[in-house]
Scaffold this motif. Structure first.
Motif, PDB file in Angstrom:
ATOM      1  N   LYS A 162      25.813 -24.729 -20.408  1.00 49.59           N
ATOM      2  CA  LYS A 162      25.843 -23.043 -20.924  1.00 49.59           C
ATOM      3  C   LYS A 162      25.454 -23.059 -22.538  1.00 49.59           C
ATOM      4  O   LYS A 162      24.581 -23.631 -23.504  1.00 49.59           O
ATOM      5  CB  LYS A 162      27.758 -23.478 -21.280  1.00 49.59           C
ATOM      6  CG  LYS A 162      28.014 -22.270 -21.704  1.00 49.59           C
ATOM      7  CD  LYS A 162      29.629 -22.288 -22.790  1.00 49.59           C
ATOM      8  CE  LYS A 162      29.913 -20.823 -23.393  1.00 49.59           C
ATOM      9  NZ  LYS A 162      30.360 -20.042 -21.775  1.00 49.59           N
ATOM     10  N   GLY A 163      24.315 -21.579 -22.207  1.00 52.42           N
ATOM     11  CA  GLY A 163      23.621 -21.096 -23.512  1.00 52.42           C
ATOM     12  C   GLY A 163      22.497 -21.242 -23.332  1.00 52.42           C
ATOM     13  O   GLY A 163      21.075 -21.463 -24.591  1.00 52.42           O
ATOM     14  N   ALA A 164      21.880 -22.142 -22.722  1.00 49.20           N
ATOM     15  CA  ALA A 164      20.186 -23.042 -22.416  1.00 49.20           C
ATOM     16  C   ALA A 164      19.276 -21.766 -21.956  1.00 49.20           C
ATOM     17  O   ALA A 164      19.504 -20.897 -21.573  1.00 49.20           O
ATOM     18  CB  ALA A 164      20.721 -24.079 -21.422  1.00 49.20           C
ATOM     19  N   ALA A 165      18.337 -22.429 -21.752  1.00 45.37           N
ATOM     20  CA  ALA A 165      17.419 -21.362 -21.372  1.00 45.37           C
ATOM     21  C   ALA A 165      16.732 -21.479 -19.742  1.00 45.37           C
ATOM     22  O   ALA A 165      17.877 -21.813 -19.375  1.00 45.37           O
ATOM     23  CB  ALA A 165      15.687 -22.006 -21.836  1.00 45.37           C
ATOM     24  N   LYS A 166      16.817 -20.083 -19.095  1.00 40.42           N
ATOM     25  CA  LYS A 166      17.056 -20.029 -18.151  1.00 40.42           C
ATOM     26  C   LYS A 166      15.534 -19.634 -17.355  1.00 40.42           C
ATOM     27  O   LYS A 166      14.788 -19.205 -18.084  1.00 40.42           O
ATOM     28  CB  LYS A 166      17.867 -18.733 -17.781  1.00 40.42           C
ATOM     29  CG  LYS A 166      19.161 -18.328 -18.216  1.00 40.42           C
ATOM     30  CD  LYS A 166      20.201 -19.749 -17.481  1.00 40.42           C
ATOM     31  CE  LYS A 166      21.080 -19.311 -18.126  1.00 40.42           C
ATOM     32  NZ  LYS A 166      22.138 -20.881 -17.398  1.00 40.42           N
ATOM     33  N   VAL A 167      15.325 -20.231 -16.111  1.00 39.43           N
ATOM     34  CA  VAL A 167      13.851 -19.877 -15.466  1.00 39.43           C
ATOM     35  C   VAL A 167      14.568 -18.267 -14.439  1.00 39.43           C
ATOM     36  O   VAL A 167      15.226 -18.957 -13.326  1.00 39.43           O
ATOM     37  CB  VAL A 167      13.021 -20.873 -15.014  1.00 39.43           C
ATOM     38  CG1 VAL A 167      14.515 -22.042 -13.788  1.00 39.43           C
ATOM     39  CG2 VAL A 167      11.661 -20.952 -14.311  1.00 39.43           C
ATOM     40  N   ASP A 168      12.666 -18.320 -14.272  1.00 39.28           N
ATOM     41  CA  ASP A 168      12.799 -17.257 -13.012  1.00 39.28           C
ATOM     42  C   ASP A 168      11.633 -17.416 -12.620  1.00 39.28           C
ATOM     43  O   ASP A 168      10.540 -16.437 -12.785  1.00 39.28           O
ATOM     44  CB  ASP A 168      13.494 -15.552 -13.294  1.00 39.28           C
ATOM     45  CG  ASP A 168      13.393 -15.018 -12.116  1.00 39.28           C
ATOM     46  OD1 ASP A 168      14.481 -15.229 -10.604  1.00 39.28           O
ATOM     47  OD2 ASP A 168      14.059 -13.283 -12.561  1.00 39.28           O
ATOM     48  N   LEU A 169      11.861 -17.130 -11.284  1.00 35.33           N
ATOM     49  CA  LEU A 169      10.288 -16.941  -9.971  1.00 35.33           C
ATOM     50  C   LEU A 169      10.559 -15.557  -9.884  1.00 35.33           C
ATOM     51  O   LEU A 169      11.333 -15.536  -8.727  1.00 35.33           O
ATOM     52  CB  LEU A 169      10.168 -18.121  -9.176  1.00 35.33           C
ATOM     53  CG  LEU A 169       9.002 -17.911  -8.302  1.00 35.33           C
ATOM     54  CD1 LEU A 169       7.760 -17.678  -9.316  1.00 35.33           C
ATOM     55  CD2 LEU A 169       9.218 -19.085  -6.827  1.00 35.33           C
ATOM     56  N   VAL A 170       9.366 -14.809  -9.724  1.00 42.95           N
ATOM     57  CA  VAL A 170       9.523 -13.069  -9.465  1.00 42.95           C
ATOM     58  C   VAL A 170       8.487 -13.325  -8.731  1.00 42.95           C
ATOM     59  O   VAL A 170       7.650 -12.478  -8.749  1.00 42.95           O
ATOM     60  CB  VAL A 170       9.618 -12.858 -10.686  1.00 42.95           C
ATOM     61  CG1 VAL A 170       9.764 -11.044 -10.093  1.00 42.95           C
ATOM     62  CG2 VAL A 170      10.378 -12.678 -11.243  1.00 42.95           C
TER      63      VAL A 170
END
Length: 326
Positions: free
Chosen positions: A6-14
């Protein structure tokens, strides 16, 4: 709380797009957005996953891993971006109702819950094969829901007639082999004959020149299918030299080569790699149930190791690999 996600860094492959052909380069970017606290990222791991429906089970397989070993610290609210590029193999199965692919991206956070992302992609048939599919569609054949299944060796395409040959043909199937100078197809027609189905098989070759013109390809395929239906009262297995299209450099046919010509087939690579992964899973499952499941031989293993049931030829494989040295 960030340690628990909760409230951690997020990753996204675009990705720049989500439809590809075999051998295409997948391009995009990896984005990381910092959470509410500073966190150390050990690495980013991107995996191409395949979900193959085989028998009654879905097998999720790791096709390849693309790790980013760069470690860094991500500050609260900070934004980072990395370029992403990966060339797809040439011999994977193409996407269908029984074959799906996705990129699984994982952010390895030190001392915390790893964050993940999933991006589905579609692998389209090669352009040469796409021309064949368009021609069959114009002839009135519609691809079945069961089409593009992987039988442990090759990927089969299945169609039903929606006009032309309706009432005479129950089903059209083929296994494709993509060659530098054209496409080879092992065709099989399931004919309706006196209330019973009858299988007619024929191997044909379509040159790159033939594949250029859809109208010409439609006419050629129609002539081939008409001839196959005409020979329904004989044990008809033919090759394209009979039809006037002997192809240089490929004088040995599917039957004569006992499958060695399948290297360029859709799924030819998968037969060795994905098929091996599925076999390992099946063997593991069999080990788990070995004590009380000795008669569970109606799937992959029975198809591979028929024993002395050599007359069971109800598919392509007996015709492809029917020599006595198999």
């Amino acid at each position: 709380m960030a340690r628990f996600g909760k409230g951690a860094a997020k990753v996204d492959l675009v990705l720049d797009r989500n439809q590809f052909q075999l051998g295409d380069v997948v391009e995009g970017k990896l984005t990381i957005r910092g959470g509410e606290v500073e966190q150390k990222v050990n690495k980013i791991d991107v995996r191409l996953m395949g979900v193959i429906r085989f028998g009654e089970s879905d097998h999720t397989l790791n096709v390849t891993s693309i790790p980013f070993y760069q470690s860094f610290t991500i500050h609260p609210g900070e934004y980072k971006e990395f370029p992403f590029q990966y060339q797809l193999p040439y011999d994977l199965l193409v996407s269908g109702n029984y074959v799906t692919y996705f990129f699984h991206t994982e952010l390895d956070i030190e001392g915390g819950v790893d964050q993940t992302d999933r991006d589905y992609i579609e692998i389209l048939p090669p352009q040469k094969l796409q021309q064949v599919l368009i021609a069959l569609d114009q002839l009135g054949f519609r691809e079945k829901h069961d089409s593009r299944k992987f039988d442990g060796h090759v990927q089969e395409f299945e169609f039903f007639p929606a006009g032309y040959l309706q009432g005479q043909v129950e089903e059209l199937e083929f296994v494709p082999v993509i060659l530098p100078d054209g496409v080879r197809l092992l065709l099989e027609l399931d004919l309706l004959s006196y209330g019973h189905e009858k299988e007619i098989k024929r191997e044909i070759y379509l040159s790159n020149d033939q594949l250029q013109s859809i109208p010409s390809l439609v006419n050629h395929l129609q002539a081939v299918l008409n001839e196959m239906v005409y020979h329904q009262n004989s044990n008809y297995i033919s090759y394209d030299h009979h039809y006037g299209h002997e192809y240089p450099g490929h004088e040995h046919h599917f039957h004569e080569k006992h499958g060695s010509g399948m290297a360029g087939a859709i799924g030819g690579f998968a037969a060795g790699v994905i098929g091996g992964m599925i076999l390992n899973e099946v063997l593991d499952d069999d080990d788990d149930d070995d004590d009380d499941d000795d008669d569970r031989n109606d799937g992959f293993l029975e198809d591979l190791f028929e024993g002395d049931d050599d007359d069971q030829g109800d598919g392509f494989l007996e015709d492809l690999f029917e020599g006595d040295d198999d």
